[in-house]
Enzyme design. Structure first.
Site, PDB file in Angstrom:
ATOM      1  N   TYR A  13       0.833  -1.217   0.000  1.00 34.07           N
ATOM      2  CA  TYR A  13       0.000   0.000   0.000  1.00 34.07           C
ATOM      3  C   TYR A  13       0.868   1.269   0.000  1.00 34.07           C
ATOM      4  CZ  TYR A  13      -3.202  -3.520   1.961  1.00 34.07           C
ATOM      5  OH  TYR A  13      -3.929  -4.655   2.200  1.00 34.07           O
ATOM      6  N   TYR A 141     -14.397  -4.415   4.131  1.00 33.19           N
ATOM      7  CA  TYR A 141     -13.104  -4.799   3.558  1.00 33.19           C
ATOM      8  C   TYR A 141     -12.955  -6.305   3.730  1.00 33.19           C
ATOM      9  CZ  TYR A 141      -8.177  -5.675   2.958  1.00 33.19           C
ATOM     10  OH  TYR A 141      -6.989  -6.210   2.530  1.00 33.19           O
ATOM     11  N   ASP A 235     -16.968 -12.843   7.886  1.00 34.37           N
ATOM     12  CA  ASP A 235     -15.520 -12.659   7.780  1.00 34.37           C
ATOM     13  C   ASP A 235     -14.989 -12.215   9.146  1.00 34.37           C
ATOM     14  OD1 ASP A 235     -12.950 -11.779   7.365  1.00 34.37           O
ATOM     15  OD2 ASP A 235     -13.394 -10.619   5.562  1.00 34.37           O
ATOM     16  N   LYS A 264      -5.563 -13.637  10.410  1.00 37.34           N
ATOM     17  CA  LYS A 264      -4.918 -12.696  11.329  1.00 37.34           C
ATOM     18  C   LYS A 264      -4.365 -13.325  12.623  1.00 37.34           C
ATOM     19  CE  LYS A 264      -5.343  -8.755   8.993  1.00 37.34           C
ATOM     20  NZ  LYS A 264      -6.577  -8.388   8.290  1.00 37.34           N
TER      21      LYS A 264
END
Ligand code: PLP
Length: 418
Positions: A13, A141, A235, A264
């Site tokens: 990014y 997201y 999610d 994660k």
């Protein structure tokens, strides 16, 4: 060791022309990151929300070291191994309802791709054609790969430039008001026959701006998906493993999705691993005498034994140490510590859920300048968009947490002074 070459890495990014050079990290321990120049930073982010137990936890390191001796990796096609068998059984036992069937992959985005594929193929396997799209929520997201990008917020999300190249999905607002409940219901009624599933981040939309919604909103999403005959994909890649105060966020709404994604904090921040978990009914749709009805996915490093060993060790720590109580205590401290910023000119909102604390600016400040102010204070905090947030390791000490909170209060106060 010679210093790493400077010009070969393409960073995440990052505008490579203008970005400040990255800091060289040489060591981590607990909630600290040690830099090559000797500075030690208190980490407010737990490495993109992964290091739930802090860095270098001895129990996880020992488990990975032992697995490294026995078998670092073996292909998962036709072979199986104890670390994966144990981890799948433990996840199935911890997750609500009959989310019992675990498909491993190596990143959150891929776990989402697998979930989308499962939903698409489940209709094909049932002989239903035309269900090729997904209903997703604004502000969401779900990852960086093409399918995952297509269900991210299409206008404000970081992937908006790719819109024309992506499959067109159906977007709604989360049902946070009676009007929005009616709008979602109407949209589902109109589109249901073209939809394969509904996908949502439970309780908090993370990378889209740390926007939180009450459990009743999530329960409404689940109820409406079911009423319209659609599978629900939850999610939990950000929210899973205690971040919102319960082991999984969907527990707070009392819902059982049809498909659930994890990554994660799954390995406690040690290794790359993700899981897509399906209910018995979803799994049953893939059972057939027809080989083509099988789920057509299989990452090369699927169920990597080192990563599974790390995840099993991480689950041991959730069993033996008071992680959820720690998350709650962090939340209380964040709420009390950030409260003085509420109502300040330039501050739009302060919000806390579990071990997530967010300051929402009215206008986006100069983020590069803000980041360097945090560094000057010896903390690793990375504001993005119009927010600055803290998601520390659940094991962070009170003094370190207070240092993070003090830095946020000071920097936000400085930045909003004008
Ligand atoms: C981080 C994240 C992903 C993507 O995971 P990667 O491992 O970065 O591919 C997907 N969904 C949510 C909610 C996330 O927070």
């Amino acid at each position: 060791m010679t210093p790493p070459p400077k010009n070969h890495l393409w960073r995440p990014y990052t505008q490579m022309k203008t970005a400040a050079p990255p800091l060289a990290a040489v060591r981590t321990d607990g909630a600290r990151i040690v830099l090559a120049d000797g500075r030690e930073l208190v980490d407010g982010i737990a490495s993109w929300w992964t290091a739930a137990h802090g860095y270098n936890h001895p129990h996880i390191r020992a488990a990975v070291a032992a697995q490294l001796e026995a078998m670092p990796h073996v292909m998962f096609g036709g072979l199986t191994h104890a670390p994966a068998e144990a981890l799948a059984a433990r996840l199935a036992a911890l997750l609500p309802g009959d989310l019992d069937h675990v498909f491993f992959s190596d990143s959150g985005s891929v776990a989402v791709e697998v979930a989308l594929k499962m939903a698409l193929q489940l209709w094909l396997n049932r002989g239903v054609a035309g269900r090729t799209r997904f209903l997703a929520f604004r502000g969401g997201y779900h990852g960086d790969t093409l399918g995952a990008m297509s269900v991210c917020d299409p206008e404000e999300g970081m992937h908006r430039r790719f819109g024309a190249a992506l499959p067109t999905q159906v977007f709604c607002d989360l049902p946070t008001s009676p009007d929005r409940v009616a709008a979602l219901d109407a949209c589902l009624a109109e589109q249901a026959k073209t939809l394969a599933a509904v996908i949502v981040e439970p309780l908090v939309q993370g990378a889209g701006g740390m926007r939180m919604h009450p459990p009743a909103v999530l329960a409404t999403v689940a109820r409406l998906a079911k009423a319209h005959g659609l599978p629900l994909i939850v999610d939990e890649i950000f929210t899973g493993f205690g971040r919102t105060g319960t082991l999984f966020a969907c527990e707070q709404a009392g819902i059982v999705p049809d498909i659930l994604c994890l990554s994660k904090a799954l390995t406690g921040g040690t290794m790359a691993l993700a899981a897509t978990v399906a209910t018995g009914a979803v799994f049953a749709s893939f059972l057939s005498d027809d080989p083509a009805a099988a789920l057509m996915h299989g990452p090369t490093f699927m169920a990597n034994p080192l990563a599974c060993a790390a995840a099993n060790a991480s689950l041991d720590l959730f069993e033996t140490e008071p992680r959820l109580a720690q998350a709650q205590a962090i939340g209380e401290r964040l709420a009390a510590g950030l409260e003085p910023l509420r109502g300040r000119p330039g501050v739009a909102d302060i919000r806390v859920l579990g071990a997530i604390g967010v300051v929402h600016w009215e206008t986006v400040p100069n983020l590069a300048a803000v980041k360097s102010r945090f560094l000057e204070r010896g903390v690793w905090v990375r504001p993005f968009g119009d927010i600055v947030y803290l998601t520390p390791a659940l094991t962070i000490t009170e003094p370190d947490l207070d240092r993070l909170i003090a830095a946020v209060v000071a920097v936000v106060t400085e930045v909003t002074r004008r």
